[in-house]
Design a protein around this motif. Sequence first.
Motif, PDB file in Angstrom:
ATOM      1  N   TRP A   1       0.910  -1.241   0.140  1.00  0.00           N
ATOM      2  CA  TRP A   1      -0.040  -0.015  -0.105  1.00  0.00           C
ATOM      3  C   TRP A   1       0.933   1.280   0.185  1.00  0.00           C
ATOM      4  CZ3 TRP A   1      -0.347   4.002   3.564  1.00  0.00           C
ATOM      5  CH2 TRP A   1       0.552   3.702   4.706  1.00  0.00           C
ATOM      6  N   LYS A   2       2.158   1.122   0.455  1.00  0.00           N
ATOM      7  CA  LYS A   2       3.115   2.218   0.532  1.00  0.00           C
ATOM      8  C   LYS A   2       3.189   2.708  -0.858  1.00  0.00           C
ATOM      9  CE  LYS A   2       5.324   0.870   4.712  1.00  0.00           C
ATOM     10  NZ  LYS A   2       6.587   0.427   5.350  1.00  0.00           N
ATOM     11  N   LEU A   3       3.178   1.976  -2.086  1.00  0.00           N
ATOM     12  CA  LEU A   3       3.295   2.429  -3.273  1.00  0.00           C
ATOM     13  C   LEU A   3       2.362   3.487  -3.627  1.00  0.00           C
ATOM     14  CD1 LEU A   3       4.783  -0.711  -4.905  1.00  0.00           C
ATOM     15  CD2 LEU A   3       6.192   1.299  -4.265  1.00  0.00           C
ATOM     16  N   VAL A   4       1.075   3.144  -3.026  1.00  0.00           N
ATOM     17  CA  VAL A   4       0.005   4.046  -3.671  1.00  0.00           C
ATOM     18  C   VAL A   4      -0.575   4.753  -2.532  1.00  0.00           C
ATOM     19  CG1 VAL A   4      -0.639   2.727  -5.523  1.00  0.00           C
ATOM     20  CG2 VAL A   4      -1.424   2.159  -3.182  1.00  0.00           C
ATOM     21  N   HIS A   5       0.286   5.165  -1.294  1.00  0.00           N
ATOM     22  CA  HIS A   5      -0.161   5.896  -0.351  1.00  0.00           C
ATOM     23  C   HIS A   5      -0.829   7.370  -0.676  1.00  0.00           C
ATOM     24  CE1 HIS A   5       3.796   7.995  -0.974  1.00  0.00           C
ATOM     25  NE2 HIS A   5       3.248   9.015  -0.547  1.00  0.00           N
ATOM     26  N   GLY A   6      -0.492   7.920  -1.693  1.00  0.00           N
ATOM     27  CA  GLY A   6      -1.046   9.095  -2.270  1.00  0.00           C
ATOM     28  C   GLY A   6      -2.588   8.798  -2.798  1.00  0.00           C
ATOM     29  N   ASP A   7      -2.897   7.922  -3.116  1.00  0.00           N
ATOM     30  CA  ASP A   7      -4.211   7.432  -3.607  1.00  0.00           C
ATOM     31  C   ASP A   7      -5.101   6.532  -2.458  1.00  0.00           C
ATOM     32  OD1 ASP A   7      -3.739   8.219  -6.487  1.00  0.00           O
ATOM     33  OD2 ASP A   7      -1.921   7.150  -6.060  1.00  0.00           O
TER      34      ASP A   7
ATOM     35  N   ILE B   1      -2.545  13.880  -8.900  1.00  0.00           N
ATOM     36  CA  ILE B   1      -2.846  13.133 -10.091  1.00  0.00           C
ATOM     37  C   ILE B   1      -2.758  11.685  -9.623  1.00  0.00           C
ATOM     38  CG2 ILE B   1      -1.761  12.664 -12.281  1.00  0.00           C
ATOM     39  CD1 ILE B   1      -0.358  15.215 -12.410  1.00  0.00           C
ATOM     40  N   PRO B   2      -4.098  11.122 -10.061  1.00  0.00           N
ATOM     41  CA  PRO B   2      -3.882   9.749  -9.435  1.00  0.00           C
ATOM     42  C   PRO B   2      -2.657   8.901 -10.298  1.00  0.00           C
ATOM     43  CG  PRO B   2      -6.174  10.428 -10.324  1.00  0.00           C
ATOM     44  CD  PRO B   2      -5.230  11.330 -10.656  1.00  0.00           C
ATOM     45  N   ARG B   3      -2.204   7.947  -9.599  1.00  0.00           N
ATOM     46  CA  ARG B   3      -1.186   7.116  -9.941  1.00  0.00           C
ATOM     47  C   ARG B   3      -1.755   5.792 -10.692  1.00  0.00           C
ATOM     48  NH1 ARG B   3       3.877   5.219  -7.711  1.00  0.00           N
ATOM     49  NH2 ARG B   3       4.435   3.493  -8.442  1.00  0.00           N
ATOM     50  N   PRO B   4      -1.228   5.716 -12.020  1.00  0.00           N
ATOM     51  CA  PRO B   4      -1.966   4.372 -12.699  1.00  0.00           C
ATOM     52  C   PRO B   4      -1.686   3.162 -11.973  1.00  0.00           C
ATOM     53  CG  PRO B   4       0.141   5.396 -13.713  1.00  0.00           C
ATOM     54  CD  PRO B   4      -0.146   6.458 -12.487  1.00  0.00           C
ATOM     55  N   ILE B   5      -2.583   2.461 -11.983  1.00  0.00           N
ATOM     56  CA  ILE B   5      -2.449   1.106 -11.349  1.00  0.00           C
ATOM     57  C   ILE B   5      -2.742  -0.101 -12.312  1.00  0.00           C
ATOM     58  CG2 ILE B   5      -3.669  -0.495  -9.569  1.00  0.00           C
ATOM     59  CD1 ILE B   5      -4.629   1.953  -7.967  1.00  0.00           C
ATOM     60  N   PRO B   6      -1.693  -0.986 -12.501  1.00  0.00           N
ATOM     61  CA  PRO B   6      -1.854  -1.824 -13.476  1.00  0.00           C
ATOM     62  C   PRO B   6      -3.060  -3.044 -13.228  1.00  0.00           C
ATOM     63  CG  PRO B   6      -0.126  -2.400 -12.013  1.00  0.00           C
ATOM     64  CD  PRO B   6      -0.601  -0.948 -11.777  1.00  0.00           C
ATOM     65  N   GLU B   7      -3.439  -3.569 -14.384  1.00  0.00           N
ATOM     66  CA  GLU B   7      -4.641  -4.631 -14.031  1.00  0.00           C
ATOM     67  C   GLU B   7      -3.936  -5.822 -13.317  1.00  0.00           C
ATOM     68  OE1 GLU B   7      -7.528  -4.329 -15.149  1.00  0.00           O
ATOM     69  OE2 GLU B   7      -7.447  -2.426 -16.195  1.00  0.00           O
ATOM     70  N   LYS B   8      -5.024  -5.994 -12.636  1.00  0.00           N
ATOM     71  CA  LYS B   8      -4.469  -7.356 -11.674  1.00  0.00           C
ATOM     72  C   LYS B   8      -5.075  -8.860 -12.264  1.00  0.00           C
ATOM     73  CE  LYS B   8      -6.871  -5.469  -8.372  1.00  0.00           C
ATOM     74  NZ  LYS B   8      -6.960  -4.153  -8.971  1.00  0.00           N
TER      75      LYS B   8
END
Length: 507
Positions: free
Chosen positions: A274-280, A433-440
């Motif tokens: 979750w730390k990689l997307v803590h801004g989102d 700006i939202p961080r792009p999250i790859p498809e799971k």
Amino acid sequence: MSFQSRSIFFLFFSLFISSTFASESDHKYQRDDPVNLWVNKVGPYNNPQETYNYYSLPFCHPSSTSAAAHKWGGLGEVLGGNELIDSQIEIKFLRNVEKTVFCQMVLDDAKVKQFKHAIENNYWFEFFMDDLPLWGYVGELHPDKHSDNGKHVLYTHKNIIVKYNNDQIIHVNLTQDVPKPLEAGKHLDLTYSVKWVPTNITFGRRFDVYLDYPFFEHQIHWFSIFNSFMMVIFLTGLVSMILMRTLRNDYAKYAREDDDLESLERDVSEESGWKLVHGDVFRPPRYLVIISAVVGTGAQLALLVLLVILLAIIGMLYIGRGAIVTTFIVCYALTSFISGYVSGGMYSRNGGKSWIKSMILTASLFPFMCFGIGFALNTIAIFYGSLAAIPFGTMVVVFVIWAFISFPLALLGTVVGRNWSGAPNNPCRVKTIPRPIPEKKWYLTPSVVSLMGGLLPFGSIFIEMYFVFTSFWNYKVNFSTMTSFNYEVPFICWFCHNSYSCLYQEK
């Protein structure tokens, strides 16, 4: 407030509260005072929700059923599908009645067909005397060597034993006998007898018989229950402590506003999860209005269940017919403020702008869902002529409760929640700006994760609660399914298909 307004308010208040906190009379009689025997409903035992008017079966009546008095209870009793009709059987206080014919019935092919259908489906009936219920079977199916289907017999005699203390009725017991075969063209005499027996049990304890437990040997495994609850509390506290100790420093680091975001991103480049997307993480959800309404409704329902449980513990809601249903409706209307408060606070903290839509959805989501399901079920019940069908007047009363009590309180709670708990308090900053999250992969999608993640906890909790509820209530009378119609015999007699006179044993 004008006199007319006060009168209307008092009328509604007494309608909602009377069945829960008040009694219709003092239940005191003088010798030879008439005592009404009310007939209520009849239906198949295997489906207790399928109930019909008692006279939907072709039982005879001392006089015209249209002229018989009806007894209407409170809101909860009507929603529970009760319709009490005076049987017009003559019963007087402290006056014994020997075997007496109260009406005669001539069987034809249609009546025989109806009674046979009822007997094959184990139809039971419910009576009331002085607010005490009586239950019994319509008839039974006897084995017959000359018929593959057996012989259908109808009970034609009702023996009523009433226990009294001074001028009040304490217990009412019903047994049936004199089974008669069903044959077209046959005349049947329906008879009854009444016997009055004194008792030392006080009026305030007359409902204790429903909670009597010496009939079955049961052991509540207190140690297992205590151990399970303590284990859950311990594990929850341990996981919470570990998470808070681990995340406290991360929260503090991500919340600092004087750090450069680029340097912060470099610091966490080697991190994962979750730390990689803590801004989102704390970005407002896509369907904020719906989520806020669902969370607010859930908080209200949790408080509602807790409140009704406390009222049931403090009071004696099991005594009054429909008292629990009435309590649920009244408490739901009064706790609507909580749903609005929680929903409004959550909606404001996430920067919501459509306040009117949020308020209306929070106030109407759960009621309209219930109204929709109830309307579909009510249509089916009306089609089959079941007592479960809710009258139009009762639906209007429920709608008025929602429109004039629940809805305004929900709107008020939304406004208060917006102003008092609407300030954002997220532990991490939200990037513009939202961080792009790859498809799971398919097994990491929210639907699969929610299903698999909740399967094991649900299974363990379900098994544990099954044993807890079995230990607490397995030996008790179930008022909704009417699992006993004889107060003085083991409740297992309800499941016996033979003549239950063999099981009639005094304690």
